[in-house]
Design a protein around this motif. Structure first.
Motif, short mmCIF file in Angstrom:
data_model
loop_
_atom_site.label_atom_id
_atom_site.label_comp_id
_atom_site.label_asym_id
_atom_site.label_seq_id
_atom_site.Cartn_x
_atom_site.Cartn_y
_atom_site.Cartn_z
N SER A 89 -3.76 4.60 -2.20
CA SER A 89 -4.87 5.25 -1.52
C SER A 89 -4.35 6.20 -0.45
O SER A 89 -3.31 5.94 0.17
N SER A 90 -5.09 7.29 -0.25
CA SER A 90 -4.73 8.21 0.83
C SER A 90 -5.48 7.86 2.11
O SER A 90 -5.28 8.50 3.13
N GLN B 90 0.67 5.81 -0.72
CA GLN B 90 -0.15 7.00 -0.95
C GLN B 90 0.03 7.50 -2.38
O GLN B 90 1.07 7.25 -3.01
N PRO B 91 -0.96 8.22 -2.89
CA PRO B 91 -0.81 8.81 -4.23
C PRO B 91 0.47 9.64 -4.32
O PRO B 91 0.79 10.39 -3.38
N LYS C 69 -0.91 6.52 -8.82
CA LYS C 69 -2.24 7.12 -8.75
C LYS C 69 -3.23 6.05 -8.25
O LYS C 69 -2.99 4.85 -8.41
N PRO C 70 -4.34 6.48 -7.69
CA PRO C 70 -5.34 5.49 -7.24
C PRO C 70 -5.77 4.53 -8.34
O PRO C 70 -6.04 3.36 -8.08
N SER D 76 0.84 -1.19 0.00
CA SER D 76 0.00 0.00 0.00
C SER D 76 0.87 1.24 0.00
O SER D 76 1.89 1.30 0.71
#
Length: 120
Positions: free
Chosen positions: A119-120, A13-14, A84-85, A11
């Motif tokens: 994902s944020s 973050q963007p 990016k997501p 996982s």
């Protein structure tokens, strides 16, 4: 007989980065990364032709992702930057014979996949 095993998913973050690895055995001419998001078709991301070193990318990742390999370690990599997501998917490495192809039909061996979540 070719075998493939991916690692390095996770996982992020963007805007972040991840590097996927695929340990392989065998001598396939073409090695590629594909991905499959939930509810979507599997799509080709990047491919490397081992005979010449040429690479080819999907438009959606051009300039952000880099495919490479370390032949001494029998390992294929996918460096993913500016994530990016919409890059969220299970990523698969694949072995085939055709140059510059991102079509599933041109690949005969697949790894088990590694999850990438942006994902944020």
């Amino acid at each position: 007989q070719d075998s493939l095993s991916e690692s390095g998913g996770g996982s992020v973050q963007p805007g972040g980065s991840l590097r996927l690895s695929c340990k392989y055995a065998g001598s396939s001419a073409s090695r590629a990364w594909f991905r499959q998001a939930p509810g979507k078709e599997r799509e080709g991301v990047a491919t490397l032709y081992t005979r010449t070193g040429s690479t080819y990318y999907a438009d959606s990742v051009q300039g952000r992702f880099t495919i490479s390999r370390d032949s001494a370690k029998n390992t294929l990599y996918l460096q993913m930057n500016s994530l990016k997501p919409k890059d969220t998917a299970v990523y698969y490495c694949a072995a085939g014979w055709h140059q510059d192809s991102l079509m599933q039909l041109d690949y005969y061996r697949w790894g088990q996949g590694t999850q990438v979540t942006v994902s944020s």
